[in-house]
Design an enzyme around this catalytic site. Structure first.
Site, short mmCIF file in Angstrom:
data_model
loop_
_atom_site.label_atom_id
_atom_site.label_comp_id
_atom_site.label_asym_id
_atom_site.label_seq_id
_atom_site.Cartn_x
_atom_site.Cartn_y
_atom_site.Cartn_z
N HIS A 92 68.68 6.46 34.50
CA HIS A 92 69.83 7.36 34.34
C HIS A 92 70.87 6.69 33.45
O HIS A 92 71.06 5.49 33.51
CB HIS A 92 70.45 7.67 35.72
CG HIS A 92 71.30 8.88 35.73
ND1 HIS A 92 72.60 8.89 35.32
CD2 HIS A 92 71.00 10.17 36.08
CE1 HIS A 92 73.10 10.11 35.44
NE2 HIS A 92 72.15 10.91 35.88
N ASP A 103 65.64 13.94 39.95
CA ASP A 103 64.43 14.70 39.60
C ASP A 103 63.15 14.11 40.18
O ASP A 103 62.08 14.71 40.05
CB ASP A 103 64.30 14.76 38.08
CG ASP A 103 65.44 15.57 37.47
OD1 ASP A 103 66.11 15.06 36.56
OD2 ASP A 103 65.68 16.68 37.97
#
Ligand code: SDX
Length: 427
Positions: free
Chosen positions: A305, A362
């Protein structure tokens, strides 16, 4: 005089003010930099750039903290509902019971689509990706509402925001129905926002659809986890599109297009496809090695991320929710064991530890959505459904800022300098 930073450019010193937020990194206000120095800053990917001031969502990537209007995502996921969290994002405070009831009633009465919109679906092939349909149909909404196009009018912005939040479940459910050749199911105003979505997706005219409370709660929690996330790529797209004064429905369609990418919201679909490709835990190390190989474009989808250099707090809730859905539906999925094992192996590998790559929102979501019955192609459409409230809240915050200007970045030009045209006979 507040904090300043000094910049020495070609022997001349310039002072730039340091602005402080309520929490998080300070910012250096460089709005006068070009006028004073004739130089731009250079930050492709915006790794060190604050594009705006916002009071909506705060992320501490090192600590794995996510706050919506100050409330931790874990507390909202545990105690709130998607409607209540939507009200919080839009209005800044948690609603009381009467305010929440009024808000839910307003949203409920905007869930129907104009009957003409159904024609847009029939222009697509049945195997069109639901995100392609979402881009098209949401963009088409900008041709349907001529009663609320003055974005400088707060009431027009409010009705557009409510229409978008309300209609996304109907649009997403219809995209699924179209892909499986089933008739569209109209909204049922007796149901909750999320229960209504589940019925429009999985209900059929010939039978009564019964919403399973545990599934409704898990779906609603997944919507909460996806509601907003500071200035991510799709939110920045919506802000940039909105900064020109564009139609709000068109701006959200731009956000949907950006979210579709596998580096962003498309990662939930890509993560489950990756787990299916890996299959069993004995194949994991091969994929870990590929993810570490600089010459191999393969990446662990659902890992890493830009902001979180710690565990994504949403992934923690998501992993817990997998077990709740499995228990409620009395199902299991060997891919969950593969995902748990993949996480364990990756997090014990120096490559991932050094680069601070952790599972993100996700990584586990696809396993839950698959257990509920969604095809992988619907995963990002569900992300877009939930993120719509964040997009419209960020859009409203930007448009209502009197100091807002059109977003217009500059560049470092490395192309040819001026040269004269050469007639074709001389080339
Ligand atoms: C979302 O921004 C948001 O808030 C987004 C989001 C939201 O709610 O809106 O949180 C939703 O988009 C979550 C992220 C979903 N994407 C994925 O899961 C796709 C896989 N992840 C990567 O593509 C990547 O981690 C990004 C895109 C998420 C972040 O990329 P960055 O910040 O540009 O980091 P990077 O590409 O510069 O990576 C840093 C290093 C690189 O190695 P070096 O060049 O330093 O040697 O880490 C490596 C990368 O190669 N790396 C990975 C990796 N992610 C980064 N290596 C293997 N597998 C990965 N998943």
């Amino acid at each position: 005089m507040g904090d300043q930073v000094k910049l020495n450019a070609a022997g001349t010193e310039y002072d730039y003010p340091v602005l402080k937020g309520s929490v998080g990194p300070d910012v250096i206000d460089i709005r006068k930099l070009y006028a004073q120095t004739g130089k731009f800053t250079y930050d492709p990917g915006f790794t060190s750039t604050a594009s705006c001031e916002s009071a909506l969502t705060y992320i501490d990537g090192d600590e794995g903290v996510l706050l919506h209007r100050g409330y931790p995502i874990g507390q909202l996921a545990e105690n709130s509902s998607f409607m209540e969290t939507s009200y919080l994002l839009l209005n800044g405070e948690l609603p009381n019971a009467a305010e929440l009831a009024t808000f839910e009633n307003t949203i409920t009465r905007h869930t129907m689509l104009h009957e003409q919109l159904a024609n847009f679906y029939r222009g697509f092939r049945r195997d069109a990706h639901p995100m392609a349909i979402m881009c098209g149909v949401v963009g088409a909404l900008s041709a349907f509402y001529h009663d609320s196009t003055d974005i400088s009018d707060p009431e027009h912005r409010k009705i557009s925001s409510h229409r978008l939040i309300a209609k996304m479940p109907t649009i997403a459910a219809a995209a699924y129905k179209y892909s499986v050749g089933q008739p569209f199911v109209y909204p049922d105003n007796k149901l909750s926002y999320t229960g209504n979505f589940l019925r429009m997706t999985f209900g059929v005219p010939a039978e009564e659809y019964e919403v399973i409370p545990a599934v409704e709660k898990a779906m609603d929690r997944i919507f909460i986890l996806h509601a907003d996330h500071e200035q991510n790529a799709s939110t920045s797209t919506v802000r940039l599109a909105g900064s020109s004064g564009a139609n709000p429905f068109a701006c959200i369609a731009a956000g949907i297009a950006c979210l579709w990418g596998p580096a962003h919201g498309g990662a939930n679909e890509a993560a489950l496809n990756m787990l299916k490709e890996i299959g069993t835990p004995d194949k994991i190390q091969h994929y870990i090695d590929r993810a570490k190989d600089k010459n191999d474009p393969f990446r662990l989808m659902g890992f890493g991320h830009r902001v979180y250099k710690n565990y994504d707090p949403r992934a923690t809730v998501m992993q817990k929710t997998v077990r709740e859905v499995f228990d409620a539906l009395k199902v299991t999925d060997p891919l969950f064991e593969t995902a748990l094992r993949l996480e364990e192996i990756a997090l014990s590998d120096p490559y991932f530890a050094e680069k601070k790559l952790f599972p993100n929102v996700d990584f586990y979501s696809g396993i839950i959505l698959s257990a509920i019955g969604f095809p992988t192609t619907m995963f990002t459409a569900l992300f877009a459904l939930a993120r719509t409230v964040g997009w419209v809240a960020q859009w409203n915050e930007m448009i209502s800022d009197p100091g807002q200007k059109i977003g217009r970045p500059r560049q470092l030009y490395t192309g040819p300098t001026q040269r004269d045209y050469v007639a074709i006979g001389q080339r």
